[in-house]
Design an enzyme around this catalytic site. Structure first.
Site, PDB file in Angstrom:
ATOM      1  N   HIS A  57       0.578  -1.185   0.074  1.00  0.00           N
ATOM      2  CA  HIS A  57       0.083  -0.122   0.155  1.00  0.00           C
ATOM      3  C   HIS A  57       0.957   1.463   0.109  1.00  0.00           C
ATOM      4  O   HIS A  57       2.223   0.734  -0.341  1.00  0.00           O
ATOM      5  CB  HIS A  57      -1.030   0.263   1.004  1.00  0.00           C
ATOM      6  CG  HIS A  57      -0.511  -0.025   2.595  1.00  0.00           C
ATOM      7  ND1 HIS A  57      -0.189  -0.685   3.260  1.00  0.00           N
ATOM      8  CD2 HIS A  57       0.532   1.535   3.438  1.00  0.00           C
ATOM      9  CE1 HIS A  57       0.454  -0.814   4.414  1.00  0.00           C
ATOM     10  NE2 HIS A  57       0.681   0.731   4.474  1.00  0.00           N
TER      11      HIS A  57
HETATM   12  P1  TYD Z   1      -1.642  -3.406   7.439  1.00  0.00           P
HETATM   13  O1  TYD Z   1      -1.021  -1.495   7.326  1.00  0.00           O
HETATM   14  O2  TYD Z   1      -2.538  -3.553   6.351  1.00  0.00           O
HETATM   15  O3  TYD Z   1      -0.181  -4.070   7.853  1.00  0.00           O
HETATM   16  P2  TYD Z   1       1.035  -4.515   6.802  1.00  0.00           P
HETATM   17  O4  TYD Z   1       1.218  -3.503   6.134  1.00  0.00           O
HETATM   18  O5  TYD Z   1       1.970  -4.745   7.507  1.00  0.00           O
HETATM   19  O6  TYD Z   1       0.866  -4.902   5.998  1.00  0.00           O
HETATM   20  O7  TYD Z   1      -2.997  -3.853   8.167  1.00  0.00           O
HETATM   21  C1  TYD Z   1      -2.840  -4.880   8.813  1.00  0.00           C
HETATM   22  C2  TYD Z   1      -4.742  -4.583  10.538  1.00  0.00           C
HETATM   23  O8  TYD Z   1      -4.448  -3.732  11.066  1.00  0.00           O
HETATM   24  C3  TYD Z   1      -5.587  -3.369   9.365  1.00  0.00           C
HETATM   25  O9  TYD Z   1      -6.542  -4.615   9.416  1.00  0.00           O
HETATM   26  C4  TYD Z   1      -5.436  -2.584   9.645  1.00  0.00           C
HETATM   27  C5  TYD Z   1      -4.695  -2.823  10.386  1.00  0.00           C
HETATM   28  N1  TYD Z   1      -4.015  -1.765  11.963  1.00  0.00           N
HETATM   29  C6  TYD Z   1      -4.574  -0.981  12.818  1.00  0.00           C
HETATM   30  O10 TYD Z   1      -5.575  -1.156  13.354  1.00  0.00           O
HETATM   31  N2  TYD Z   1      -3.841   0.179  13.288  1.00  0.00           N
HETATM   32  C7  TYD Z   1      -2.456   0.595  12.547  1.00  0.00           C
HETATM   33  O11 TYD Z   1      -1.805   1.784  13.508  1.00  0.00           O
HETATM   34  C8  TYD Z   1      -2.266  -0.363  11.868  1.00  0.00           C
HETATM   35  C9  TYD Z   1      -0.642   0.011  11.029  1.00  0.00           C
HETATM   36  C10 TYD Z   1      -2.735  -1.667  11.176  1.00  0.00           C
END
Ligand code: TYD
Length: 145
Positions: A57
């Site tokens: 992302h």
């Molecule tokens: P995501 O940012 O997609 O993880 P990565 O980039 O490491 O693969 O986040 C994974 C899940 O966690 C998503 O459902 C959103 C949640 N999340 C939060 O609730 N708060 C946060 O600060 C972060 C970073 C993620």
């Protein structure tokens, strides 16, 4: 260390105090070592599935600095024009993830721990999770470089 060529990124090296055999102390001060006021910290561990790919992302506004505080992983960066892969294996050297920078994390070693410092609280509407949408936004100059 490989030079970072993508836009809106760069290394951030933190002060590391070697305490001989008593471990290392590494310090990150907001608005000083980190180029923004830190509003959120999150860390990722238990990466047992070595083929997992995280990230995938970009953020419209949130700025972050990502660290590998234990083990190693590969950070993929893509500013919409250039792509680059960086080996993250230094506990005191992070990478700035500016706005509109598509990023991935993969090839996690055993015991790998990531730590991320963010400029904003969690806000799902700040995420761009679709790569084609990301490229269209870059093409339209929808970024704040
Ligand atoms: P995501 O940012 O997609 O993880 P990565 O980039 O490491 O693969 O986040 C994974 C899940 O966690 C998503 O459902 C959103 C949640 N999340 C939060 O609730 N708060 C946060 O600060 C972060 C970073 C993620």
């Amino acid at each position: 260390m490989e030079k970072i060529r993508v836009l809106n990124s760069g290394y951030i090296t933190l002060k590391k105090i070697h305490d001989d055999r008593d471990g290392n102390l590494i310090i990150a001060e907001g608005s000083k070592d980190i180029p923004f006021e830190i509003k959120r910290v999150y860390y990722i561990n238990n990466l047992e599935n070595s083929i997992s790919v995280r990230g995938l992302h970009a953020h419209k506004n949130c700025q972050q600095v990502i660290f590998c505080i234990n083990g190693s992983f590969t950070l993929g960066l893509d500013d919409g024009h250039q792509k680059q892969k960086i080996l993250m294996n230094k506990d005191n050297v992070g990478v700035f993830l500016g706005k509109m920078l598509w990023h991935t994390m993969e090839d996690f070693s055993s015991g790998c721990v990531l730590m991320v410092l963010a400029s904003d609280l969690y806000d799902e509407s700040d995420y761009i999770r679709n790569y084609d949408d990301f490229l269209i936004r870059i093409k339209n100059g929808d970024s704040s470089f």
